[in-house]
Design an enzyme around this catalytic site. Sequence first.
Site, PDB file in Angstrom:
ATOM      1  N   ASP A  14       0.826  -1.223   0.000  1.00 33.23           N
ATOM      2  CA  ASP A  14       0.000   0.000   0.000  1.00 33.23           C
ATOM      3  C   ASP A  14       0.856   1.267   0.000  1.00 33.23           C
ATOM      4  OD1 ASP A  14      -2.206  -1.794   0.400  1.00 33.23           O
ATOM      5  OD2 ASP A  14      -1.751  -1.788   2.540  1.00 33.23           O
ATOM      6  N   GLU A 183     -11.492   0.782  -2.832  1.00 32.46           N
ATOM      7  CA  GLU A 183     -10.754   1.021  -1.583  1.00 32.46           C
ATOM      8  C   GLU A 183      -9.527   1.868  -1.891  1.00 32.46           C
ATOM      9  OE1 GLU A 183      -9.412  -2.768  -0.090  1.00 32.46           O
ATOM     10  OE2 GLU A 183      -8.816  -3.453  -2.077  1.00 32.46           O
TER      11      GLU A 183
END
Length: 499
Positions: A14, A183
């Site tokens: 991420d 997301e």
Amino acid sequence: MTYTNPILNADWSDPDVLRVGDDFYLTASSFGRVPGLPLLHSRDLVNWTLVGHALDRLEPAEEFARPRHDCGVWAPSLRFHDDRFWIFWGDPDQGVFQVNAPEIRGPWTRPHLVKEGKGLIDPCPLWDEDTGEAYLVHAWAKSRSGVKNRLTGHRMRPDATGLLDEGTLIVDADRVPGWFTLEGPKLYKHDGWFWILAPAGGVETGWQGALRSRGFFGPYEEKVVLEQKDTDVNGPHQGGWVRTASGEDWFVHFQQRGAYGRVVHLQPMRWGADGWPVMGDDGAPVTVHKLPDLPPQPPAAPATDDDFPGGRFGRQWQWTANPQDGWATQHSGDGLKLACVRSADAHDLRRLPNVLTQRLPGMPCTVEVGLRLDSEEPGARAGLAVLGDAFSWIGLQRAADGTAELVHRFAEGVADRERDAARARPAPEGWARLRIEIGAGARCRFFTDLGDGWTPSGQVFAATPWRWVGALLGLVALAPDGQGHAGTATFTHFRVTPQ
């Protein structure tokens, strides 16, 4: 001159990226490992070094006194505002946190809870320089909240100490045909538009989307701007946009690679005639591309090797939970002295907080370390591990009669305790070299050397990830049952050599 993806060939999950002056900075998820929120630096977006961490301990401390491998710090956002660095992240069990610092190396503030709640993940702030307003967007984890595939927006206090409203559903991807699991939003203002760059479609099979609106609260229109197409880059998933001083645009994102975790790619980016971003090669990930127009830099990568000078370990190492005093001992020489911590969970490395880990390299390599078992107590043991949902380790143990023996143990993902991977054999000097040869597909072969050459041990072990985290290399010292420590073990000359 060209570069080749991935630019970070290990589990830097991420990633988010930021430019301040001529310097680029990157942070990534650290989940339940400590220290958390790694901080990487580059001058050319290709060569990166690890310069520190923004989070010394996970809070509340008692919650992270034991391993919570898939919890903790999820999907941080890195920003620079008001002459300070800011990092926001979501803890799926607690809410949205932020820390900030005047310099990338700190000192960083203690975590501040911006929004409390279950399932609040992937937050990203925006300070709108045109209006002076501050905003926050976040996604939802269905495992905690019961909902997903939507983004919630807030007005935020400019000092980021709290929010100014109850939140508004600004994107409901259930209304977008074919989109699911939206997301990882990253929020920007560009060319008069509010932009959200966010992946959808799942970590292993999805795509990178862009959403834009003239107002922060919507309505947003969407477009797929990066997808696998005919490449071998599955995903491609969540990341961040950065612009160089000369005006070049680049996008950093991750690719899920099983036991290797989430490796990081760099994509060229431009703004098309229709005003939408175009990433990679017309929306497909690139493998090789011309270097960014930045001053040439020497090759660099986050460190893996360690001689443990003075008993200290390098920045690349993280504990599997909040550490306690005495787990590692500083001293005048080289070598890492780890205490053989007593634990009722000695039969399962996955439950131990005192495993010192670093990321499994994303390419075939050989890992070696020297080990001396200083403890004389029966049952004390130490070794080198590959740790994931399944694990295997090789090392030394004190037998009931006090002699040292080589042991090699493993546990499948469904097993609740380890068992022998090979028969124990004597190690008369209480010393050994340990080696793991990691081949394609993260298939691991274990070896030992007692001074007479390398001897293979056990069957091939295929490393496995956790749910969100790639497999880890680990150094561990332990003893069964009881409280306190049972002496020490000393590790020397840790080396990772590409094959």
